[in-house]
Design an enzyme around this catalytic site. Structure first.
Site, PDB file in Angstrom:
ATOM      1  N   ASN A 123       0.748  -1.294  -0.223  1.00 41.02           N
ATOM      2  CA  ASN A 123       0.043   0.099   0.002  1.00 41.02           C
ATOM      3  C   ASN A 123       1.011   1.052   0.015  1.00 41.02           C
ATOM      4  OD1 ASN A 123      -1.650   2.074   0.960  1.00 41.02           O
ATOM      5  ND2 ASN A 123      -3.245   0.524   1.187  1.00 41.02           N
ATOM      6  N   ALA A 124       0.566   2.071  -1.083  1.00 38.47           N
ATOM      7  CA  ALA A 124       1.353   3.397  -1.120  1.00 38.47           C
ATOM      8  C   ALA A 124       0.981   4.496  -0.163  1.00 38.47           C
ATOM      9  CB  ALA A 124       1.382   3.803  -2.562  1.00 38.47           C
TER      10      ALA A 124
END
Length: 164
Positions: free
Chosen positions: A40-41
């Site tokens: 997840n960025a």
């Protein structure tokens, strides 16, 4: 299908931008942390917005830095049945009262939706608030691969306008 629960909010009276996700994924639930999955960025992107390296910081410090910069976190769904972590698998969602929560944040200027599911549920509740700017952002989830991280970054950078 297992019943999954969201986290308490990370926001306070100084919150100017509230970022709303849908419901924490399995990695986040296991670790008790927003956006804990390595793919997840979120922490990279919000760090870019704030011009701070947040991903490598301890989780409690990340939340503290967000609050110090006027950014709050929460989710639109309180609980739901979901196998795995994909939003498309959510069933029987119990929604949070976003209008009541937003009314308790006197400095709130904008609400940013992290992905389509958050926007779908959040806009229904907050669209009657002309004092709030509602911002649909591409999901930071690694499962949403239609956009590169750089393309997502360009969208997320619009949050800067509401934090100045």
């Amino acid at each position: 299908m297992p019943l999954k629960f969201a986290f308490p909010p990370s926001a306070d009276a100084a919150t100017r931008v509230l970022v709303l996700g849908s419901l924490p994924g399995d990695a986040s639930i296991r670790q008790g942390e927003y956006y804990a999955h390595r793919g997840n960025a979120f922490w990279h992107l919000i760090g870019d917005v704030l011009e701070e390296e947040l991903r490598s910081q301890p989780y409690a410090l990340r939340l503290k830095r967000l609050r110090a910069r006027g950014v709050g976190l929460w989710d639109v769904i309180e609980s739901a049945e979901r196998e795995g972590s994909l939003d498309s698998r959510i069933r029987g969602a119990e929604l949070r009262d976003l209008g009541l929560f937003a009314a308790r944040l006197p400095a709130l200027r904008a609400v940013a939706f992290n992905g389509k599911t958050a926007a779908l549920h959040g806009r229904r509740q907050l669209s009657a608030r002309p004092d709030l700017t509602l911002i649909d952002l591409p999901s930071t989830s690694g499962a949403y691969a239609s956009l590169s991280r750089e393309a997502k970054r360009q969208h997320w950078m619009t949050l800067r306008d509401h934090l100045a």
